[in-house]
Write a protein that holds these residues in place. Structure first.
Motif, PDB file in Angstrom:
ATOM      1  N   VAL A  52       0.294  -4.898  13.254  1.00 45.05           N
ATOM      2  CA  VAL A  52       0.923  -6.183  13.898  1.00 45.05           C
ATOM      3  C   VAL A  52       0.116  -7.208  13.077  1.00 45.05           C
ATOM      4  O   VAL A  52      -1.046  -7.355  13.420  1.00 45.05           O
ATOM      5  CB  VAL A  52       1.156  -6.159  15.091  1.00 45.05           C
ATOM      6  CG1 VAL A  52       1.742  -7.363  15.609  1.00 45.05           C
ATOM      7  CG2 VAL A  52       2.070  -4.945  15.619  1.00 45.05           C
ATOM      8  N   TYR A  53       0.724  -8.267  12.492  1.00 48.04           N
ATOM      9  CA  TYR A  53       0.076  -9.427  12.047  1.00 48.04           C
ATOM     10  C   TYR A  53      -0.702 -10.392  13.367  1.00 48.04           C
ATOM     11  O   TYR A  53      -0.383 -10.058  14.585  1.00 48.04           O
ATOM     12  CB  TYR A  53       1.033 -10.493  11.684  1.00 48.04           C
ATOM     13  CG  TYR A  53       0.299 -11.596  11.092  1.00 48.04           C
ATOM     14  CD1 TYR A  53      -0.204 -11.960  10.099  1.00 48.04           C
ATOM     15  CD2 TYR A  53       0.078 -13.040  11.853  1.00 48.04           C
ATOM     16  CE1 TYR A  53      -0.792 -12.929   9.575  1.00 48.04           C
ATOM     17  CE2 TYR A  53      -0.413 -14.139  11.621  1.00 48.04           C
ATOM     18  CZ  TYR A  53      -0.953 -14.143  10.110  1.00 48.04           C
ATOM     19  OH  TYR A  53      -1.438 -15.297   9.786  1.00 48.04           O
ATOM     20  N   PRO A  54      -1.860 -10.418  13.115  1.00 40.10           N
ATOM     21  CA  PRO A  54      -2.703 -10.649  12.002  1.00 40.10           C
ATOM     22  C   PRO A  54      -3.736  -9.433  11.721  1.00 40.10           C
ATOM     23  O   PRO A  54      -4.337  -9.311  10.397  1.00 40.10           O
ATOM     24  CB  PRO A  54      -3.945 -11.825  12.084  1.00 40.10           C
ATOM     25  CG  PRO A  54      -4.217 -11.694  13.574  1.00 40.10           C
ATOM     26  CD  PRO A  54      -2.674 -11.018  14.348  1.00 40.10           C
ATOM     27  N   ASP A  55      -3.484  -8.246  12.323  1.00 38.95           N
ATOM     28  CA  ASP A  55      -4.129  -7.101  12.071  1.00 38.95           C
ATOM     29  C   ASP A  55      -3.203  -5.823  11.215  1.00 38.95           C
ATOM     30  O   ASP A  55      -2.782  -5.006  11.606  1.00 38.95           O
ATOM     31  CB  ASP A  55      -4.548  -6.311  13.352  1.00 38.95           C
ATOM     32  CG  ASP A  55      -5.464  -5.217  12.975  1.00 38.95           C
ATOM     33  OD1 ASP A  55      -6.031  -4.991  12.212  1.00 38.95           O
ATOM     34  OD2 ASP A  55      -5.265  -4.218  14.122  1.00 38.95           O
ATOM     35  N   LEU A  56      -3.229  -6.282   9.959  1.00 37.66           N
ATOM     36  CA  LEU A  56      -2.173  -5.437   9.050  1.00 37.66           C
ATOM     37  C   LEU A  56      -3.085  -4.544   8.130  1.00 37.66           C
ATOM     38  O   LEU A  56      -4.073  -5.472   7.606  1.00 37.66           O
ATOM     39  CB  LEU A  56      -1.042  -6.682   8.137  1.00 37.66           C
ATOM     40  CG  LEU A  56      -0.088  -7.368   9.063  1.00 37.66           C
ATOM     41  CD1 LEU A  56       0.437  -8.183   8.009  1.00 37.66           C
ATOM     42  CD2 LEU A  56       0.752  -6.486   9.703  1.00 37.66           C
ATOM     43  N   HIS A  57      -2.715  -3.531   7.529  1.00 38.89           N
ATOM     44  CA  HIS A  57      -3.486  -2.764   6.737  1.00 38.89           C
ATOM     45  C   HIS A  57      -2.813  -1.810   6.109  1.00 38.89           C
ATOM     46  O   HIS A  57      -1.705  -1.604   6.602  1.00 38.89           O
ATOM     47  CB  HIS A  57      -4.726  -2.263   7.488  1.00 38.89           C
ATOM     48  CG  HIS A  57      -4.248  -1.259   8.860  1.00 38.89           C
ATOM     49  ND1 HIS A  57      -3.980  -1.866   9.938  1.00 38.89           N
ATOM     50  CD2 HIS A  57      -3.950  -0.011   8.845  1.00 38.89           C
ATOM     51  CE1 HIS A  57      -3.414  -0.820  10.805  1.00 38.89           C
ATOM     52  NE2 HIS A  57      -3.477   0.112  10.181  1.00 38.89           N
ATOM     53  N   MET A  58      -3.114  -1.668   4.905  1.00 40.90           N
ATOM     54  CA  MET A  58      -2.520  -0.753   3.790  1.00 40.90           C
ATOM     55  C   MET A  58      -3.361  -0.368   2.701  1.00 40.90           C
ATOM     56  O   MET A  58      -4.466  -1.359   2.474  1.00 40.90           O
ATOM     57  CB  MET A  58      -1.183  -1.343   3.403  1.00 40.90           C
ATOM     58  CG  MET A  58      -0.781  -1.262   2.064  1.00 40.90           C
ATOM     59  SD  MET A  58       0.876  -2.091   1.836  1.00 40.90           S
ATOM     60  CE  MET A  58       0.385  -3.678   1.361  1.00 40.90           C
ATOM     61  N   TRP A  59      -3.358   0.610   2.048  1.00 39.96           N
ATOM     62  CA  TRP A  59      -4.185   0.961   1.066  1.00 39.96           C
ATOM     63  C   TRP A  59      -3.455   1.888   0.018  1.00 39.96           C
ATOM     64  O   TRP A  59      -2.365   2.592   0.413  1.00 39.96           O
ATOM     65  CB  TRP A  59      -5.609   1.603   1.337  1.00 39.96           C
ATOM     66  CG  TRP A  59      -5.482   2.939   2.255  1.00 39.96           C
ATOM     67  CD1 TRP A  59      -4.955   2.895   3.592  1.00 39.96           C
ATOM     68  CD2 TRP A  59      -5.855   4.384   1.983  1.00 39.96           C
ATOM     69  NE1 TRP A  59      -5.236   4.283   4.218  1.00 39.96           N
ATOM     70  CE2 TRP A  59      -5.377   4.783   3.018  1.00 39.96           C
ATOM     71  CE3 TRP A  59      -5.877   4.864   0.917  1.00 39.96           C
ATOM     72  CZ2 TRP A  59      -5.619   6.328   3.025  1.00 39.96           C
ATOM     73  CZ3 TRP A  59      -6.003   6.111   0.576  1.00 39.96           C
ATOM     74  CH2 TRP A  59      -5.782   6.994   1.848  1.00 39.96           C
TER      75      TRP A  59
END
Length: 138
Positions: A52-59
């Motif tokens: 959830v914004y601002p804690d977004l993550h993807m790789w």
């Protein structure tokens, strides 16, 4: 010689240049891939982050399919595979694992020095190519 590919997950930006370089360089049909790039995020579609914004993550993770040959004809000529040659972030390093001067060995030493975790996918099910290692500090 024991050729290996090292994928530095921390450098991969999910651009698919590895897959396209392979496809074009090896003159593959439109629906044929030897490298595919998986997005690890929310699971709700390509390039959708988790969190959830601002804690977004993807790789992203290039996955080498069993049909990958590491561009054997190019390697026989002393050239790198198309995927490693074309990667704009140098996330891919290929070479002889027994040669300390190879791009693979140098990249492996670099990721080990930063304390990265290194692993291989299980190729026993024949869904991935053997001799591909992944590294990340995450």
């Amino acid at each position: 010689m024991a050729y290996k590919m090292l994928v530095d997950i921390d450098r991969c930006v999910g651009c698919w240049t590895c897959a396209m370089g392979c496809k074009v360089g090896n003159h593959l049909d439109d629906d044929v891939y030897r490298v595919e790039v998986e997005t690890h995020g929310s699971g709700q579609g390509i390039d959708r982050p988790a969190g959830v914004y601002p804690d977004l993550h993807m790789w992203w993770q290039p996955v080498y399919l069993p049909s990958c040959t590491f561009c054997a004809p190019r390697v026989a000529e002393g050239l790198p595979p198309f995927c490693a040659m074309d990667c704009p972030t140098q996330a891919l390093a290929f070479g002889d694992a027994d040669d300390g001067q190879s791009a693979y060995a140098q990249a492996r030493a670099r990721v080990e020095a930063r304390g990265a975790r290194i692993w291989e996918l299980d190729s026993a099910g024949a869904e991935t190519r053997a001799s591909v290692e992944y590294a990340t500090a995450r």
